[in-house]
Design a protein around this motif. Structure first.
Motif, PDB file in Angstrom:
ATOM      1  N   VAL A  81       0.836  -1.207   0.000  1.00  0.00           N
ATOM      2  CA  VAL A  81       0.000   0.000   0.000  1.00  0.00           C
ATOM      3  C   VAL A  81       0.868   1.254   0.000  1.00  0.00           C
ATOM      4  O   VAL A  81       0.615   2.209  -0.748  1.00  0.00           O
ATOM      5  N   ALA A  82       1.910   1.278   0.834  1.00  0.00           N
ATOM      6  CA  ALA A  82       2.793   2.445   0.915  1.00  0.00           C
ATOM      7  C   ALA A  82       3.477   2.707  -0.425  1.00  0.00           C
ATOM      8  O   ALA A  82       3.606   3.868  -0.853  1.00  0.00           O
ATOM      9  N   ALA A  83       3.911   1.654  -1.090  1.00  0.00           N
ATOM     10  CA  ALA A  83       4.572   1.829  -2.387  1.00  0.00           C
ATOM     11  C   ALA A  83       3.608   2.369  -3.430  1.00  0.00           C
ATOM     12  O   ALA A  83       3.944   3.281  -4.198  1.00  0.00           O
ATOM     13  N   VAL A  84       2.400   1.831  -3.466  1.00  0.00           N
ATOM     14  CA  VAL A  84       1.428   2.230  -4.475  1.00  0.00           C
ATOM     15  C   VAL A  84       0.967   3.668  -4.269  1.00  0.00           C
ATOM     16  O   VAL A  84       0.755   4.412  -5.237  1.00  0.00           O
ATOM     17  N   ARG A  85       0.813   4.096  -3.028  1.00  0.00           N
ATOM     18  CA  ARG A  85       0.285   5.431  -2.746  1.00  0.00           C
ATOM     19  C   ARG A  85       1.215   6.563  -3.179  1.00  0.00           C
ATOM     20  O   ARG A  85       0.796   7.710  -3.246  1.00  0.00           O
ATOM     21  N   SER A  86       2.454   6.237  -3.489  1.00  0.00           N
ATOM     22  CA  SER A  86       3.380   7.266  -3.967  1.00  0.00           C
ATOM     23  C   SER A  86       3.395   7.371  -5.483  1.00  0.00           C
ATOM     24  O   SER A  86       4.150   8.164  -6.046  1.00  0.00           O
ATOM     25  N   LEU A  87       2.548   6.586  -6.159  1.00  0.00           N
ATOM     26  CA  LEU A  87       2.589   6.501  -7.618  1.00  0.00           C
ATOM     27  C   LEU A  87       1.402   7.204  -8.263  1.00  0.00           C
ATOM     28  O   LEU A  87       0.370   7.432  -7.634  1.00  0.00           O
ATOM     29  N   HIS A  88       1.563   7.506  -9.565  1.00  0.00           N
ATOM     30  CA  HIS A  88       0.502   8.100 -10.377  1.00  0.00           C
ATOM     31  C   HIS A  88       0.438   7.316 -11.688  1.00  0.00           C
ATOM     32  O   HIS A  88       1.341   7.402 -12.512  1.00  0.00           O
ATOM     33  N   LEU A  89      -0.630   6.541 -11.860  1.00  0.00           N
ATOM     34  CA  LEU A  89      -0.756   5.657 -13.009  1.00  0.00           C
ATOM     35  C   LEU A  89      -1.712   6.235 -14.042  1.00  0.00           C
ATOM     36  O   LEU A  89      -2.717   6.861 -13.696  1.00  0.00           O
ATOM     37  N   ASP A  90      -1.399   6.006 -15.310  1.00  0.00           N
ATOM     38  CA  ASP A  90      -2.332   6.394 -16.365  1.00  0.00           C
ATOM     39  C   ASP A  90      -3.555   5.475 -16.353  1.00  0.00           C
ATOM     40  O   ASP A  90      -4.688   5.943 -16.467  1.00  0.00           O
ATOM     41  N   THR A  91      -3.305   4.170 -16.208  1.00  0.00           N
ATOM     42  CA  THR A  91      -4.381   3.179 -16.298  1.00  0.00           C
ATOM     43  C   THR A  91      -4.126   2.046 -15.317  1.00  0.00           C
ATOM     44  O   THR A  91      -2.984   1.613 -15.145  1.00  0.00           O
ATOM     45  N   LEU A  92      -5.192   1.574 -14.695  1.00  0.00           N
ATOM     46  CA  LEU A  92      -5.128   0.364 -13.880  1.00  0.00           C
ATOM     47  C   LEU A  92      -5.978  -0.714 -14.538  1.00  0.00           C
ATOM     48  O   LEU A  92      -7.147  -0.478 -14.877  1.00  0.00           O
ATOM     49  N   LEU A  93      -5.402  -1.884 -14.714  1.00  0.00           N
ATOM     50  CA  LEU A  93      -6.117  -3.057 -15.214  1.00  0.00           C
ATOM     51  C   LEU A  93      -6.353  -3.969 -14.015  1.00  0.00           C
ATOM     52  O   LEU A  93      -5.418  -4.547 -13.461  1.00  0.00           O
ATOM     53  N   LEU A  94      -7.600  -4.040 -13.601  1.00  0.00           N
ATOM     54  CA  LEU A  94      -7.956  -4.660 -12.327  1.00  0.00           C
ATOM     55  C   LEU A  94      -8.771  -5.932 -12.525  1.00  0.00           C
ATOM     56  O   LEU A  94      -9.817  -5.916 -13.175  1.00  0.00           O
ATOM     57  N   GLY A  95      -8.301  -7.024 -11.951  1.00  0.00           N
ATOM     58  CA  GLY A  95      -9.088  -8.239 -11.865  1.00  0.00           C
ATOM     59  C   GLY A  95      -9.788  -8.268 -10.523  1.00  0.00           C
ATOM     60  O   GLY A  95      -9.243  -7.818  -9.514  1.00  0.00           O
ATOM     61  N   VAL A  96     -11.004  -8.804 -10.480  1.00  0.00           N
ATOM     62  CA  VAL A  96     -11.784  -8.798  -9.242  1.00  0.00           C
ATOM     63  C   VAL A  96     -12.384 -10.171  -8.967  1.00  0.00           C
ATOM     64  O   VAL A  96     -12.559 -10.985  -9.869  1.00  0.00           O
ATOM     65  N   HIS A  97     -12.725 -10.393  -7.710  1.00  0.00           N
ATOM     66  CA  HIS A  97     -13.398 -11.632  -7.304  1.00  0.00           C
ATOM     67  C   HIS A  97     -14.874 -11.585  -7.666  1.00  0.00           C
ATOM     68  O   HIS A  97     -15.466 -12.602  -8.041  1.00  0.00           O
ATOM     69  N   GLY A  98     -15.478 -10.407  -7.542  1.00  0.00           N
ATOM     70  CA  GLY A  98     -16.897 -10.289  -7.816  1.00  0.00           C
ATOM     71  C   GLY A  98     -17.295  -8.888  -8.218  1.00  0.00           C
ATOM     72  O   GLY A  98     -16.609  -7.904  -7.904  1.00  0.00           O
ATOM     73  N   ILE A  99     -18.421  -8.780  -8.940  1.00  0.00           N
ATOM     74  CA  ILE A  99     -19.021  -7.506  -9.332  1.00  0.00           C
ATOM     75  C   ILE A  99     -20.494  -7.575  -8.990  1.00  0.00           C
ATOM     76  O   ILE A  99     -21.194  -8.509  -9.389  1.00  0.00           O
ATOM     77  N   ASP A 100     -20.973  -6.583  -8.256  1.00  0.00           N
ATOM     78  CA  ASP A 100     -22.363  -6.585  -7.821  1.00  0.00           C
ATOM     79  C   ASP A 100     -22.914  -5.162  -7.905  1.00  0.00           C
ATOM     80  O   ASP A 100     -22.192  -4.201  -7.582  1.00  0.00           O
TER      81      ASP A 100
END
Length: 281
Positions: free
Chosen positions: A160-179
Motif C-alpha cells: 500500500v505504501a509503495a502504491v500510494r506514492s505513484l501516479h498511473l495512467d491506467t489500472l487493469l484490475l481483476g476482481v473476485h466479484g461484481i455486484d
C-alpha cells in the motif's frame, strides 16, 4: 474402481487444490470423459463441489472464501483469453499502468508485453514473471512487496505504501466479484486495501472480469461500480446485467464481439469515460 472411490479421490483433490480439470481426472483415474462428468454431476448434486466449464471447484459458501490461483485458472479459460486480448488494445504505448493479481490479468500480461515503452506496476508475482521472461528491453516492471495471498497477490502495508506514492495512467484490475450494490469486491481484506490504493493511484480504471463474477460478492469492496471507466467481459454476461452495467459504468466491452469486429480502442470522453454510443449492450 467403484464410483464411490473415484468420487472420494475427486473430492480430495478439489479440497487440496481448490479445483480440478476434467482432463486431469480422465488421466489420473484412467476413465472416460463421460464417467468423470457423471461423477462431477453426482458430487455437485450433493453440494460437495460446483461444476464449471472444463472442471470443478470447491463450493462457495462464504464471502471470505478465496480460491487459489490454480483453482481459478481452471475456470472460463477461453473467455479470459478473449477478455485479455480485448483489454490489451485499450493500453497506449509508453503509458504507466498498474496490473493487479488474478488469472485474467495474468493472461492479459502476455498481450501487454508486446506493447512498447510501458512502465508496469504490479503486486502479482505471476504477472511480473510474464514480463521478466519477455525479451523486450523498453519496458520497466516494478513488483511491489508484501504478504502473499492464495491468489498470488502481494498485499499489506508495504504494498500500500509503495502504491500510494505513484501516479498511473491506467489500472487493469481483476476482481473476485461484481455486484450492483456491493461494487467491485474481493474476499481478502488486505488485498482489498492494496487494490483500493491501486484504484486511487490511477486516472483510468479498466476492470477485466468474466461473466461468472457478476453478482458474486466478496467480503471487501474495492470500489463502487461507477468508479469503473471500462468493464471488459465476455458474451456470457446476460442482457439484464449488461443493462445495469451500461447505466453505471463508463463503457462496456464484450470481448467476443470486439474480437470479431476488431474496432479501434474506444475514445475517452469527458473525464476519461467512453461515450455512451460506444457502449456494449
Amino acid at each position: 474402481m467403484l464410483a464411490a472411490q473415484r468420487q472420494a479421490l475427486i473430492l480430495e483433490q478439489v479440497r487440496r487444490s481448490g479445483g480440478v480439470r476434467v482432463t486431469e481426472l480422465v488421466e489420473s483415474l484412467d476413465v472416460s470423459d463421460m464417467t468423470v462428468r457423471r461423477d462431477l454431476d453426482a458430487l455437485e448434486a450433493r453440494g460437495l463441489l460446483r461444476k464449471v466449464h472444463g472442471g470443478a471447484l470447491a463450493p462457495h459458501r462464504h464471502s471470505t472464501e478465496e480460491p487459489g490461483f490454480e483453482a481459478n485458472a481452471t475456470c472460463q479459460e477461453a473467455e479470459k483469453r478473449a477478455i485479455a486480448a480485448a483489454a490489451a488494445r485499450l493500453v497506449e504505448p509508453g503509458s504507466a499502468i498498474g496490473v493487479s493479481a488474478g488469472t485474467t490479468t495474468c493472461a492479459l500480461a502476455h498481450h501487454l508485453r508486446e506493447i512498447p515503452g510501458l512502465t508496469v506496476i504490479t503486486n502479482c508475482l505471476r504477472v511480473a514473471d510474464v514480463f521478466y521472461r519477455s525479451p523486450r528491453s523498453d519496458q520497466t516492471v516494478v513488483l511491489v512487496g508484501g504478504l502473499r495471498t492464495p491468489s498470488d497477490a502481494l498485499v499489506g502495508p508495504l504494498a500500500v505504501a509503495a502504491v500510494r506514492s505513484l501516479h498511473l495512467d491506467t489500472l487493469l484490475l481483476g476482481v473476485h466479484g461484481i455486484d450492483p450494490q456491493a461494487g467491485l469486491t474481493t474476499p481478502n481484506l488486505m488485498e482489498g486495501e492494496t487494490d483500493q490504493a491501486l484504484v486511487e493511484a490511477a486516472r483510468k480504471l479498466i476492470v477485466v472480469a468474466d461473466h461468472t463474477k457478476w453478482e458474486t460478492v466478496g467480503l471487501c469492496t474495492i470500489a463502487p461500480l461507477e468508479r469503473c471507466d471500462v468493464l471488459v467481459t465476455d458474451a456470457g454476461l446476460h442482457a439484464e446485467a449488461r443493462r445495469q452495467v451500461s447505466e453505471r459504468v463508463g463503457g462496456l466491452i464484450v470481448a467476443e464481439e470486439v474480437e470479431e469486429a476488431r474496432p479501434e480502442p474506444p475514445e475517452a470522453g469527458a473525464g476519461g469515460r467512453v461515450p455512451p454510443s460506444r457502449r456494449g449492450g
